[in-house]
Design a protein around this motif. Structure first.
Motif, PDB file in Angstrom:
ATOM      1  N   UNK A   1       0.964  -1.344  -0.026  1.00 49.29           N
ATOM      2  CA  UNK A   1       0.028  -0.021   0.077  1.00 49.29           C
ATOM      3  C   UNK A   1       0.871   1.212  -0.055  1.00 49.29           C
ATOM      4  N   UNK A   2       0.706   2.008  -0.909  1.00 50.98           N
ATOM      5  CA  UNK A   2       1.690   3.265  -1.088  1.00 50.98           C
ATOM      6  C   UNK A   2       0.643   4.539  -0.686  1.00 50.98           C
ATOM      7  N   UNK A   3       0.985   5.144   0.206  1.00 52.46           N
ATOM      8  CA  UNK A   3       0.309   6.496   0.345  1.00 52.46           C
ATOM      9  C   UNK A   3       1.082   7.814   0.043  1.00 52.46           C
ATOM     10  N   UNK A   4       0.337   8.837   0.049  1.00 49.85           N
ATOM     11  CA  UNK A   4       1.200  10.085  -0.698  1.00 49.85           C
ATOM     12  C   UNK A   4       2.076  10.566   0.893  1.00 49.85           C
ATOM     13  N   UNK A   5       2.678  11.352   0.364  1.00 47.98           N
ATOM     14  CA  UNK A   5       3.447  12.041   1.599  1.00 47.98           C
ATOM     15  C   UNK A   5       4.991  12.040   1.419  1.00 47.98           C
ATOM     16  N   UNK A   6       5.647  12.712   2.297  1.00 50.17           N
ATOM     17  CA  UNK A   6       7.221  12.646   2.010  1.00 50.17           C
ATOM     18  C   UNK A   6       7.653  11.512   2.855  1.00 50.17           C
ATOM     19  N   UNK A   7       9.013  11.131   2.353  1.00 48.38           N
ATOM     20  CA  UNK A   7       9.597   9.912   3.233  1.00 48.38           C
ATOM     21  C   UNK A   7      10.241  10.618   4.452  1.00 48.38           C
ATOM     22  N   UNK A   8      10.290   9.919   5.684  1.00 50.60           N
ATOM     23  CA  UNK A   8      10.908  10.470   6.863  1.00 50.60           C
ATOM     24  C   UNK A   8      12.633  10.255   6.572  1.00 50.60           C
ATOM     25  N   UNK A   9      12.985  11.440   6.859  1.00 52.16           N
ATOM     26  CA  UNK A   9      14.588  11.768   6.856  1.00 52.16           C
ATOM     27  C   UNK A   9      15.104  11.557   5.600  1.00 52.16           C
ATOM     28  N   UNK A  10      14.859  12.268   4.499  1.00 55.86           N
ATOM     29  CA  UNK A  10      15.436  12.056   3.232  1.00 55.86           C
ATOM     30  C   UNK A  10      16.886  12.344   3.161  1.00 55.86           C
ATOM     31  N   UNK A  11      17.665  11.785   2.295  1.00 54.36           N
ATOM     32  CA  UNK A  11      18.975  12.052   2.215  1.00 54.36           C
ATOM     33  C   UNK A  11      19.093  13.674   1.730  1.00 54.36           C
ATOM     34  N   UNK A  12      19.814  14.187   2.555  1.00 57.23           N
ATOM     35  CA  UNK A  12      20.078  15.613   2.153  1.00 57.23           C
ATOM     36  C   UNK A  12      21.253  15.914   1.013  1.00 57.23           C
ATOM     37  N   UNK A  13      20.980  16.934   0.270  1.00 56.03           N
ATOM     38  CA  UNK A  13      21.996  17.253  -0.801  1.00 56.03           C
ATOM     39  C   UNK A  13      23.127  18.063  -0.022  1.00 56.03           C
ATOM     40  N   UNK A  14      23.020  18.685   0.984  1.00 55.97           N
ATOM     41  CA  UNK A  14      24.162  19.364   1.414  1.00 55.97           C
ATOM     42  C   UNK A  14      24.933  18.767   2.321  1.00 55.97           C
ATOM     43  N   UNK A  15      24.619  17.569   2.831  1.00 54.58           N
ATOM     44  CA  UNK A  15      25.562  16.908   3.758  1.00 54.58           C
ATOM     45  C   UNK A  15      26.744  16.132   2.809  1.00 54.58           C
ATOM     46  N   UNK A  16      27.757  16.252   3.642  1.00 51.44           N
ATOM     47  CA  UNK A  16      29.119  15.881   3.205  1.00 51.44           C
ATOM     48  C   UNK A  16      29.180  14.406   3.120  1.00 51.44           C
ATOM     49  N   UNK A  17      28.812  13.675   2.119  1.00 51.23           N
ATOM     50  CA  UNK A  17      28.994  12.069   2.142  1.00 51.23           C
ATOM     51  C   UNK A  17      30.503  11.645   1.925  1.00 51.23           C
ATOM     52  N   UNK A  18      31.112  12.247   1.234  1.00 55.99           N
ATOM     53  CA  UNK A  18      32.478  11.956   1.246  1.00 55.99           C
ATOM     54  C   UNK A  18      33.240  13.089   1.420  1.00 55.99           C
ATOM     55  N   UNK A  19      34.391  12.867   2.247  1.00 62.49           N
ATOM     56  CA  UNK A  19      35.338  13.688   2.657  1.00 62.49           C
ATOM     57  C   UNK A  19      36.589  13.890   1.573  1.00 62.49           C
TER      58      UNK A  19
END
Length: 81
Positions: free
Chosen positions: A1-19
């Motif tokens: 069952x898929x419902x509308x709405x946003x996902x919890x804690x989406x991956x942020x584009x501004x987070x530094x994933x690779x140093x």
């Protein structure tokens, strides 16, 4: 069952994933790790069982790479130690 709405804690584009690391520091780290693998005390401190291994680091011939089956590779490693 898929419902509308946003996902919890989406991956942020501004987070530094690779140093970013300097190239010389990266090379120094690789050389240090390779040198540390030649010290049996440090290898055993990491949890590896190297009591039966004849020498550290264990260097084998390039013909070992031509083995096709896992059982053959396990047999070769068992005979070496």
């Amino acid at each position: 069952m898929c419902r509308g709405g946003r996902i919890f804690a989406p991956t942020k584009t501004w987070r530094k994933w690779h140093r970013k690391i300097n190239t010389t520091q990266k090379r120094y780290a690789v050389a240090s790790a390779l040198a540390a693998s030649a010290v049996p005390a440090l290898v055993m401190a990491r949890g590896h069982k190297v009591d039966d291994v004849p020498e550290i680091p264990l260097v084998l011939d390039t013909s070992v790479e031509s083995t096709k089956k896992t059982t053959a590779a396990k047999d070769i490693l068992a005979t070496v130690g």
